[in-house]
Design an enzyme around this catalytic site. Structure first.
Site, PDB file in Angstrom:
ATOM      1  N   ILE A 109      50.524  37.536  33.702  1.00 58.58           N
ATOM      2  CA  ILE A 109      48.737  37.574  34.092  1.00 58.58           C
ATOM      3  C   ILE A 109      48.745  36.348  35.016  1.00 58.58           C
ATOM      4  O   ILE A 109      47.573  36.398  35.239  1.00 58.58           O
ATOM      5  CB  ILE A 109      48.383  37.150  32.751  1.00 58.58           C
ATOM      6  CG1 ILE A 109      48.797  36.518  31.474  1.00 58.58           C
ATOM      7  CG2 ILE A 109      47.758  37.956  31.241  1.00 58.58           C
ATOM      8  CD1 ILE A 109      48.662  35.164  30.506  1.00 58.58           C
ATOM      9  N   HIS A 110      50.100  35.911  35.524  1.00 58.80           N
ATOM     10  CA  HIS A 110      49.992  34.724  36.248  1.00 58.80           C
ATOM     11  C   HIS A 110      51.049  35.363  37.689  1.00 58.80           C
ATOM     12  O   HIS A 110      51.746  35.544  37.299  1.00 58.80           O
ATOM     13  CB  HIS A 110      49.636  33.590  35.795  1.00 58.80           C
ATOM     14  CG  HIS A 110      49.079  32.493  36.706  1.00 58.80           C
ATOM     15  ND1 HIS A 110      50.175  32.142  37.592  1.00 58.80           N
ATOM     16  CD2 HIS A 110      48.145  31.609  36.960  1.00 58.80           C
ATOM     17  CE1 HIS A 110      49.871  30.697  38.170  1.00 58.80           C
ATOM     18  NE2 HIS A 110      48.367  31.328  37.724  1.00 58.80           N
TER      19      HIS A 110
ATOM     20  N   GLU B  14      48.364  50.575  21.748  1.00 56.17           N
ATOM     21  CA  GLU B  14      47.206  49.530  22.108  1.00 56.17           C
ATOM     22  C   GLU B  14      47.365  49.728  20.594  1.00 56.17           C
ATOM     23  O   GLU B  14      45.943  48.459  20.222  1.00 56.17           O
ATOM     24  CB  GLU B  14      46.565  49.308  22.766  1.00 56.17           C
ATOM     25  CG  GLU B  14      47.058  49.681  24.551  1.00 56.17           C
ATOM     26  CD  GLU B  14      45.837  48.987  25.340  1.00 56.17           C
ATOM     27  OE1 GLU B  14      45.614  47.908  25.555  1.00 56.17           O
ATOM     28  OE2 GLU B  14      45.171  49.976  26.323  1.00 56.17           O
TER      29      GLU B  14
ATOM     30  N   LYS C  89      44.281  38.906  48.218  1.00 50.46           N
ATOM     31  CA  LYS C  89      46.181  38.334  48.036  1.00 50.46           C
ATOM     32  C   LYS C  89      46.428  39.238  47.526  1.00 50.46           C
ATOM     33  O   LYS C  89      47.975  38.629  48.392  1.00 50.46           O
ATOM     34  CB  LYS C  89      45.796  37.572  47.025  1.00 50.46           C
ATOM     35  CG  LYS C  89      44.618  35.966  47.367  1.00 50.46           C
ATOM     36  CD  LYS C  89      44.661  35.136  45.814  1.00 50.46           C
ATOM     37  CE  LYS C  89      43.757  34.088  46.997  1.00 50.46           C
ATOM     38  NZ  LYS C  89      43.916  33.161  45.758  1.00 50.46           N
TER      39      LYS C  89
ATOM     40  N   TYR D  49      48.072  43.170  36.910  1.00 53.97           N
ATOM     41  CA  TYR D  49      47.175  43.765  37.463  1.00 53.97           C
ATOM     42  C   TYR D  49      45.564  42.569  38.196  1.00 53.97           C
ATOM     43  O   TYR D  49      45.688  41.182  38.039  1.00 53.97           O
ATOM     44  CB  TYR D  49      45.923  43.719  35.396  1.00 53.97           C
ATOM     45  CG  TYR D  49      47.260  44.259  34.511  1.00 53.97           C
ATOM     46  CD1 TYR D  49      47.749  45.513  34.916  1.00 53.97           C
ATOM     47  CD2 TYR D  49      47.684  43.234  34.305  1.00 53.97           C
ATOM     48  CE1 TYR D  49      48.080  46.256  34.263  1.00 53.97           C
ATOM     49  CE2 TYR D  49      48.407  44.378  33.136  1.00 53.97           C
ATOM     50  CZ  TYR D  49      49.069  45.603  33.045  1.00 53.97           C
ATOM     51  OH  TYR D  49      49.349  46.770  32.227  1.00 53.97           O
TER      52      TYR D  49
ATOM     53  N   ARG E 285      45.198  51.256  38.052  1.00 52.09           N
ATOM     54  CA  ARG E 285      44.223  51.668  35.976  1.00 52.09           C
ATOM     55  C   ARG E 285      43.182  52.124  36.165  1.00 52.09           C
ATOM     56  O   ARG E 285      42.244  51.567  35.777  1.00 52.09           O
ATOM     57  CB  ARG E 285      44.573  50.059  35.229  1.00 52.09           C
ATOM     58  CG  ARG E 285      44.539  50.035  33.838  1.00 52.09           C
ATOM     59  CD  ARG E 285      45.463  49.148  32.374  1.00 52.09           C
ATOM     60  NE  ARG E 285      44.279  48.151  33.136  1.00 52.09           N
ATOM     61  CZ  ARG E 285      44.392  47.261  32.442  1.00 52.09           C
ATOM     62  NH1 ARG E 285      45.550  47.437  30.943  1.00 52.09           N
ATOM     63  NH2 ARG E 285      43.714  46.360  32.339  1.00 52.09           N
TER      64      ARG E 285
ATOM     65  N   ASP F  21      79.232  60.870  34.631  1.00 50.49           N
ATOM     66  CA  ASP F  21      78.197  61.778  33.481  1.00 50.49           C
ATOM     67  C   ASP F  21      76.396  61.035  34.958  1.00 50.49           C
ATOM     68  O   ASP F  21      76.505  60.475  35.624  1.00 50.49           O
ATOM     69  CB  ASP F  21      78.146  61.531  32.985  1.00 50.49           C
ATOM     70  CG  ASP F  21      77.417  60.396  31.780  1.00 50.49           C
ATOM     71  OD1 ASP F  21      77.342  59.246  32.970  1.00 50.49           O
ATOM     72  OD2 ASP F  21      76.469  60.109  30.688  1.00 50.49           O
TER      73      ASP F  21
ATOM     74  N   ASP G 268      45.897  43.455  22.376  1.00 52.71           N
ATOM     75  CA  ASP G 268      45.116  44.925  21.415  1.00 52.71           C
ATOM     76  C   ASP G 268      45.689  45.936  20.082  1.00 52.71           C
ATOM     77  O   ASP G 268      45.223  45.621  19.336  1.00 52.71           O
ATOM     78  CB  ASP G 268      44.778  46.718  22.649  1.00 52.71           C
ATOM     79  CG  ASP G 268      43.983  45.774  23.047  1.00 52.71           C
ATOM     80  OD1 ASP G 268      43.392  44.863  23.502  1.00 52.71           O
ATOM     81  OD2 ASP G 268      42.929  46.736  23.853  1.00 52.71           O
TER      82      ASP G 268
END
Lengths: 337, 337, 337
Positions: free
Chosen positions: C272-273, C171, C59, C48, C107, C320, C206
């Site tokens: 997150i990084h 969440e 960036k 994110y 988002r 299949d 959350d």
């Protein structure tokens, strides 16, 4: 506006529609009558005392469990069921036993037992009622409907200052599968009944017997069931009470399981011996930094209320109702430890 | 009355309404015709033998697995489907192979395969039928309805001394999510069909392929699915058959997983090699003290029956139907070990 | 016919009815228009970037995550919501940022926030649309209906070359319990909406706050929830995106949790990084032998297509549709690593 971002959990009182709803909630929360039914009753340690055992009942004032349950069910032999009923009625009627600081509770026999109605009639006719009633082995929404009907009928002439809290037990495979439907009905019935559904106990011994599982101290065989009970309980904003740790002399094992349960989201645990209470209460107590956070939040809320403001931020978080209620609950729990 | 308290699980034949129901149950249980459909068929170790492999089929009398499944499905190449059918038909027709002491079973191809009807027509037209049929990859209640319709039609002129037991397989994510609905329909259909739904197999290889999971020996990736299968199975009073342990040479690992499965409440386990059978059977066998308890309970029950009494206590426990059935099952399992 | 048996997973194109269905599927798959909506978008690492942070947005071209999410929600302060919207609109409009080789995503704020509609209106009015939109905190099928209605309305004059992919977040406890119903509705709505439901993100922070659980690095407290999310996602043929590993400096711990998640069946993980991306991508990348298998399978399929043949076997397995799609997905993922 000093609105700021909120860590994980966000609440947006952004547009006026939401602000109005929120203001109404805040106002409602501060009205004492509604607060009565919303106050949090801590049940970190839940201890059963057989209703037929006068010696043990007399010791209640010395017990430190948050929730003391005078039992009509599994702790009472079939030949003693009538004794238990009349003894509990007598205790409530005469207020002979001091429950102050504790949740004064009664566990009825299950709806299926054929004994529940007599339990309710005798015990709920006492002039002082228990704060909480426990209904074991709830198998279906229909059982809760039956229970609500009987309770309404029995209490129709009573003037309740506060609804009785209802704790239900899930103790079988089919009960676990139906737990969302059972809770949904329980919450619906709470609106128009003398009770308010407040929690779920996971009765793991009967559950294990029902599914043929073998209990171990690590309880890996129950990992799905325990986590599922927490999820369902929290989806309906109910307390979740964890399994008994059978080996009551093993306090180290009890500590591990208690902390594991608290970590999963359980709010309390059943105990079978007074010696288990301190370990369990410690595991289910809020940590000091959380208590401080809660105290500060409630203080900030009250200041905003006095100033006539609605929504506000606190430590960079937008404060919503669940957060405020959570803070109040933490303070109530902390005041007991 | 010598009524007494019961450890975890209680049964109250207290008021007359309940006593009557219980007496009826006891009577029904002792009627042999109904007992036939209620007898417990142990399936601690479930072993598949390809229906197309005559060499392996001839070895069946030497195999010690409780449940031997002559397979039309995954163990049989598409080019051999017709061979498998006619070979199995022949074996049943001629009773050429001795299945005594074992559950003589057949696994059809799945409803979705387009092969199931031909399997059923050929195999169920033999003059001797298998005790149990296995239906893999059950995806919906509708598939069971189709299956029940076909079976009724094919067997409409047969005179069954006992219903065929049906074992269904759950092998995909959607099948697992719908398992309660599938079982509910299966139990309903059992009332009016030539089969009685008797168990669920967790087909973990196809399940892992479906969800994209990677199988490990510890099977942590399946902890939810395995425990959920047990819960659903037991909610509908069905047997639950655990996953295959792939590494068939690692008997220590097999022992760990078998005991774990038995501890979770599974009643048996699939095996892929005869060498796995003893380890698995040991893990899913009742312990000696439980066998003794069961033998004493059944004896006490029979004495009470002769004396014309209904409900009774045994070792301080009120005896209910599930407990008596459990005792009988244990004895049947013990007689196989 | 060279039909052969298939290891675990079988597909029988045996009778003509099934063969026809299969041939239709193969034809459909090779039609490019439908392929557009069916192509697999790898989202091994989902990162994110706050829509309000221009420095970080610039960036993006240097980031190696498969899926880059320009965020209007938790990463954006309430006071910056309008900034975020207009910045994201601007980026899409001007195509100022190069997303090539990445899933360009946005988002929105949740439906409950009261901010979602404004987000959608502004961002979806850009002349170039994101490939994927993320909707957090989906609580009910009704929220998806609302979302579909708004999206249809906003995009009614747009000429979409391909549907937008929709990723939803679960969440909370109630959202998890309703996840099958939410996904079922999402798949239904996909038929007639400008979006195609493509994946589920498990928003564990959350979720833990909602159920009162305490996050640990081992995440044992989430074992049921994580495995349940995978099961539901796969039952509806959706991607499943795993939890964030909070301690972003602990790459060893990240590796363990990533491999565990991939083993459970998750298809990707939130990061997150940027430093977490390589570890996560490695864990969620197909192994070389699987890539080779996929390349060979797709080649064999294409040869059969040219020869006008339908069903076929490959390395002893009947091929299949799910298997072919899986092979294509693996190749697409491999081409990114």
């Amino acid at each position: 506006m000093p609105f700021d971002m909120i860590g994980g959990r966000t609440f947006y009182a952004y547009n006026s529609h939401f602000k109005n709803i929120m203001l109404k909630c805040f106002r409602k929360l501060s009205t004492s009558s509604s607060l009565m039914d919303k106050r949090y009753i801590p049940r970190r340690a839940v201890l059963y005392v057989p209703g037929s055992d006068e010696r043990k009942l007399k010791k209640i004032p010395s017990l430190s469990a948050d929730c003391i349950v005078m039992d009509c069910e599994d702790g009472v032999a079939l030949s003693k069921k009538e004794d238990a009923r009349s003894t509990i009625h007598q205790i409530l009627q005469s207020q002979a036993i001091d429950f102050s600081g504790k949740d004064c509770s009664v566990r009825f026999n299950s709806v299926d037992s054929g004994l529940c109605e007599d339990d309710m009639k005798e015990i709920l006719s006492a002039s002082h009622l228990p704060a909480t009633v426990h209904l074991p082995k709830v198998e279906s929404p229909q059982q809760l409907e039956w229970f609500a009907g009987k309770m309404k009928d029995i209490l129709k002439n009573s003037n309740l200052s506060e609804k009785l809290r209802l704790i239900i037990f899930t103790e079988s495979a089919s009960s676990l599968l139906d737990l969302p439907a059972i809770c949904r009905r329980g919450v619906e019935l709470s609106k128009d009944s003398p009770f308010k559904l407040d929690g779920i106990v996971f009765g793991s011994d009967d559950y294990c017997a029902d599914i043929g599982a073998t209990r171990t101290n690590e309880a890996k065989e129950l990992s799905f069931a325990r986590q599922y009970v927490v999820t369902v309980a929290k989806a309906f904003k109910l307390q979740a009470i964890d399994i008994v740790y059978i080996n009551y002399k093993d306090l180290d094992g009890l500590k591990v399981q208690s902390e594991e349960g608290a970590g999963m989201g359980f709010t309390g645990k059943q105990v079978i011996h007074p010696g288990q209470v301190p370990v369990v209460q410690a595991a289910f107590s809020p940590r000091p930094e959380k208590v401080e956070w809660a105290a500060d939040l409630v203080k900030a809320f009250e200041e905003h209320q006095r100033a006539g403001k609605g929504a506000f931020t606190f430590r960079g978080h937008m404060i919503d109702m669940p957060l405020l209620l959570q803070a109040r609950n933490i303070l109530q729990m902390a005041s007991h430890s």
